[in-house]
Design a protein around this motif. Structure first.
Motif, PDB file in Angstrom:
ATOM      1  N   LEU A  39      12.609 -24.337 -60.322  1.00 44.22           N
ATOM      2  CA  LEU A  39      11.876 -23.504 -59.001  1.00 44.22           C
ATOM      3  C   LEU A  39      12.681 -22.363 -58.622  1.00 44.22           C
ATOM      4  N   SER A  40      14.214 -23.022 -58.690  1.00 42.31           N
ATOM      5  CA  SER A  40      14.656 -21.377 -58.922  1.00 42.31           C
ATOM      6  C   SER A  40      14.172 -20.327 -59.682  1.00 42.31           C
ATOM      7  N   LEU A 107      16.239 -11.215 -59.865  1.00 44.30           N
ATOM      8  CA  LEU A 107      17.140 -10.672 -58.653  1.00 44.30           C
ATOM      9  C   LEU A 107      16.560 -12.088 -57.258  1.00 44.30           C
ATOM     10  N   GLY A 108      17.252 -13.217 -57.061  1.00 41.78           N
ATOM     11  CA  GLY A 108      16.038 -14.597 -56.296  1.00 41.78           C
ATOM     12  C   GLY A 108      15.063 -14.469 -56.920  1.00 41.78           C
ATOM     13  N   GLY A 109      14.551 -14.367 -55.456  1.00 47.73           N
ATOM     14  CA  GLY A 109      12.597 -14.805 -55.794  1.00 47.73           C
ATOM     15  C   GLY A 109      12.150 -12.587 -56.603  1.00 47.73           C
ATOM     16  N   ASP A 110      12.840 -11.954 -56.202  1.00 46.20           N
ATOM     17  CA  ASP A 110      12.285 -10.742 -57.298  1.00 46.20           C
ATOM     18  C   ASP A 110      12.385 -11.187 -58.581  1.00 46.20           C
ATOM     19  N   PRO A 111      12.057  -9.984 -59.707  1.00 45.81           N
ATOM     20  CA  PRO A 111      12.294  -9.611 -60.781  1.00 45.81           C
ATOM     21  C   PRO A 111      13.365  -8.819 -60.746  1.00 45.81           C
ATOM     22  N   GLY A 112      13.954  -8.643 -62.718  1.00 46.45           N
ATOM     23  CA  GLY A 112      15.065  -7.469 -62.789  1.00 46.45           C
ATOM     24  C   GLY A 112      14.303  -6.444 -62.600  1.00 46.45           C
ATOM     25  N   LEU A 113      14.739  -5.504 -62.941  1.00 47.39           N
ATOM     26  CA  LEU A 113      14.509  -4.076 -62.653  1.00 47.39           C
ATOM     27  C   LEU A 113      13.711  -3.813 -64.067  1.00 47.39           C
ATOM     28  N   VAL A 115      10.793  -4.628 -64.513  1.00 44.91           N
ATOM     29  CA  VAL A 115       9.432  -4.489 -63.956  1.00 44.91           C
ATOM     30  C   VAL A 115       9.193  -3.648 -63.446  1.00 44.91           C
TER      31      VAL A 115
END
Lengths: 145, 625
Positions: A39-40, A107-113, A115
């Motif tokens: 899930l992470s 990055l946590g709940g965000d996609p990497g750069l 994107v």
């Protein structure tokens, strides 16, 4: 005809490549790979699923583009079609690549750069669609084909 | 004729087809109406549940659902904890008890538990009426029986307590029976608490449990109507990280989010306990895991706790310390407290101020020398995310790794006088001397074995709790030889009989419970033997304290020799006596051994056990978990 061949080639290669990516993702599911399924890791799974979907979709759009020009040869010289072709090719690279890279370093709940490649890719795909729609509309008005 | 026949056949077939169609249509319509009715019934049932339980939502709080999009891993690991499931609405997914129509014998009548669809119902004495009668001093024997819907649950790990809806407001009263999860058994709630038998008590969730079993609970007590409100049921994200509304709003901006990711700095819009200094981080857990009192009880009952994660706890709560450990300034407040409630300290601490009930770990920790160094916090050993839900210990922190970071030199055979692996740091310095939830748990006041303290406080020493077959004299000798401790003066019994056996038979109720637990504890059985204590534990089945009987029954169930014997610690005196006699008969014979209360014939020394048991310390013990 040269443009038709180009988009035909790109379409089938894109389809082959991103269907292969899909098979790879299914394998990750099959092998219950934590780095993809935990899930992470949800943003990674989301990003890579989108890369697979967009790559496959762009492949189909290339084939549709080629089929349109093949069925309507005069359209290849119409205003904006060459630009639409370039936009489509660029979008076809940026969209799936952005999603793929976005899922590599999350990055946590965000996609990497990575994107960040996606929004210009999306705009280019939209531009290609609009340019083709305009060219087709004008051709129909002229009574072509 | 043939044409007429054909026409008639066609007409017949058509008629049949139409009839079938009509029948099919009717069935579909019926199913559709049924489904609608069912959906309507479910919606009504759900609405009733929401009306009866605390209203959810408080200013500045957003709930854990708002966290999952950005923190999926943390949300998932929290979801796996018993913190999340501490308080839940009653539903098939959350109820573990057997609501199968069975009848339960309560002190004031026959109770019943049953499931109706997805609803859970009980028949019980009207709790509101009972409470009113108790307050008015009226007799309880004529209290009416009522049917109440179970709407909320406390617990999902050791036991479940069920809360029933009131007819007015959102008051929740406890159903007087709890479900013991390990045993799969209904037991009176009173049996799960270690205190003198005092019949049935009406517990109200809104006044006590809400303080820690929900996020930002506001009891909202106004006369008889309780307009209780919480940010979220259970211990959720914002209990430890503080209100999240500002944080969520701030991070809707992707640029801000990415800048936060890159900077690596603390986010000022939310509390990150791991970034707090150790004392502040521990204090955050201490809001609930301590012996504390609100400064303004009336304000708390009305408006809830104004404390937010990261705030100075002392601004809203007073941590109660034992006079032996408190500062001079704390003296008058402690005196005032003891004037109001003379048993306040005795119910929570040993006589030297060491906490003796579970759930108060911060109070123990802050009295430890390791904590005074400023480096130790709860998060030194525990993880709220990603650790196994039972105890939530970080990897390796259930062993010496928890201590060697600072005490590398002391994790040696020279220091412990035990062969490697035989005893860990925690076995000697954090023995299981706190009681709660029908078991013993490790003390969080880190100290060292000291028989002088054991003799003055009655708190069992770490050595005896592992070496369950050894008398205190044996321990005194070892401590004198190894560490130069002074040899205390001991009685003949303390020189001859196992210390744990003496606590089990002659101790007060708290000592008896701890001793019973250790007589069944695996590591202690490996050291001190696992078959000689059956008769002692069997004797505890006759204990006047139900909780002691339960702990003894659990210990007996762990002993292979008593496998297959049905033990009901809440059974009648006659039934328990019969089981006791069966168990005593099952105890294997061995060599005569006065320390293990084995007589000359190698069997249990029944006379000695009886005699010691008659010397039981009958002073009332009321441990307030």
């Amino acid at each position: 005809m040269q443009r038709v061949r180009l988009h035909l080639r790109l379409g089938w290669w894109w389809l082959a490549l991103f269907v292969a990516v899909g098979v790879g993702l299914e394998a990750l599911h099959g092998m219950k790979v934590g780095a993809y399924l935990d899930l992470s890791q949800a943003p990674r799974r989301h990003m890579w699923t989108l890369a697979h979907a967009h790559g496959t979709l762009v492949g189909l759009v290339h084939l549709g583009f080629a089929a349109t020009l093949h069925a309507w040869p005069g359209l290849a010289e119409a205003s904006g079609v060459r630009l639409a072709s370039r936009c489509l090719i660029a979008a076809g690279v940026l969209l799936p690549l952005g999603f793929l890279l976005g899922g590599v370093w999350i990055l946590g709940g965000d996609p990497g750069l990575g994107v960040l490649l996606v929004p210009p890719g999306g705009l280019l795909l939209l531009a290609a669609a609009l340019l083709m729609a305009r060219a087709v509309a004008r051709g129909v008005e002229r009574g072509d084909p | 004729m043939a044409g007429g026949c054909t026409l008639a056949r066609v007409a017949g077939v058509t008629k049949l087809g139409l009839s079938l169609l009509a029948a099919g249509g009717l069935v579909l319509a019926g199913l559709s109406v049924g489904a609608r009715l069912q959906r309507g019934g479910e919606a009504r049932s759900r609405a009733e549940l929401l009306r009866a339980t605390p209203l959810q939502g408080r200013a500045e709080y957003v709930g854990s659902g708002a966290c999952v999009a950005c923190h999926p891993g943390e949300h998932a690991s929290w979801s796996a904890t018993y913190h999340r499931t501490m308080t839940q609405r009653a539903a098939p997914a959350t109820v573990q008890g057997a609501f199968d129509g069975r009848r339960l014998n309560g002190v004031d009548g026959e109770y019943r538990v049953e499931r109706r669809g997805d609803e859970y119902w009980v028949r019980m004495v009207d709790p509101a009426d009972k409470r009113a009668r108790a307050e008015a001093g009226a007799p309880l024997t004529v209290a009416p029986m009522v049917e109440r819907r179970v709407v909320m649950i406390t617990g999902s790990h050791h036991m479940q307590v069920y809360w029933v809806a009131a007819t007015v407001g959102r008051t929740l009263h406890a159903f007087p029976f709890a479900w013991l999860i390990a045993e799969g058994r209904w037991v009176p709630v009173e049996s799960t608490l270690l205190r003198p038998p005092e019949g049935d008590v009406v517990y109200t969730w809104n006044e006590v449990c809400i303080a820690c079993h929900a996020v930002a609970g506001r009891p909202g007590v106004a006369e008889d109507l309780r307009d209780t409100r919480v940010a979220e049921l259970g211990i959720a994200c914002e209990a430890c990280h503080g209100p999240g509304e500002a944080h969520a709003a701030r991070h809707r901006d992707p640029l801000r989010r990415y800048l936060q990711h890159w900077s690596g700095a603390a986010d000022p819009s939310i509390v990150q306990p791991a970034r707090l200094p150790a004392p502040a981080s521990a204090e955050l857990c201490g809001r609930c895991h301590s012996v504390g009192l609100f400064h303004d009880e009336a304000a708390w009952r009305r408006d809830g706790d104004s404390h937010r994660a990261g705030d100075d706890l002392s601004a809203t709560q007073r941590l109660v310390r034992h006079p032996l450990r408190a500062s001079r300034e704390e003296g008058p407040a402690i005196d005032a407290l003891l004037e109001q409630d003379p048993d306040f300290l005795a119910g929570r601490m040993w006589s030297d101020g060491m906490v003796r009930v579970t759930g108060r770990e911060y109070s123990g920790l802050r009295e430890s020398a390791c904590f005074a160094g400023g480096e130790l916090s709860c998060l030194s050993c525990h993880r709220m995310h990603g650790a196994p839900p039972d105890d939530q210990l970080a990897a390796g922190m259930d062993g010496d790794a928890a201590c060697v970071g600072c005490h590398a030199g002391e994790a040696s055979a020279e220091h412990s006088h035990h062969s490697p692996g035989a005893a860990g740091c925690m076995d000697c310095h954090m023995p299981h001397t706190t009681y709660g939830l029908l078991g013993a748990m490790r003390s969080h006041l880190i100290d060292r074995p000291d028989l002088a303290l054991t003799l003055t406080t009655g708190r069992p020493d770490a050595c005896s709790l592992c070496h369950i077959d050894r008398p205190l004299a044996w321990t005194a000798e070892a401590l004198a030889r190894w560490y130069g401790h002074e040899r205390p003066e001991l009685s003949a019994l303390q020189t001859e009989v196992s210390a744990v056996a003496l606590w089990a038979l002659r101790g007060d109720a708290g000592q008896r419970a701890l001793a019973a637990w250790h007589l069944g504890w695996g590591p202690a059985r490996a050291v001190g033997g696992g078959d000689w204590q059956v008769a002692i534990l069997a004797a505890l089945l006759m204990d006047p304290y139900a909780a002691v009987r339960h702990v003894a029954a659990r210990a007996l169930r762990r002993l292979p020799v008593s496998a297959g014997v049905e033990i009901d610690p809440d059974g009648s005196v006659e039934a328990r006596a019969a089981v006791r006699d069966v168990l005593i008969g099952l105890q294997p014979r061995g060599a005569a051994d006065p320390a293990r209360l084995r007589g000359a014939d190698g069997g249990p020394d029944a006379a000695a056990i009886r005699r010691l048991n008659t010397e039981r310390d009958e002073r009332p013990v009321d441990l307030r978990e």
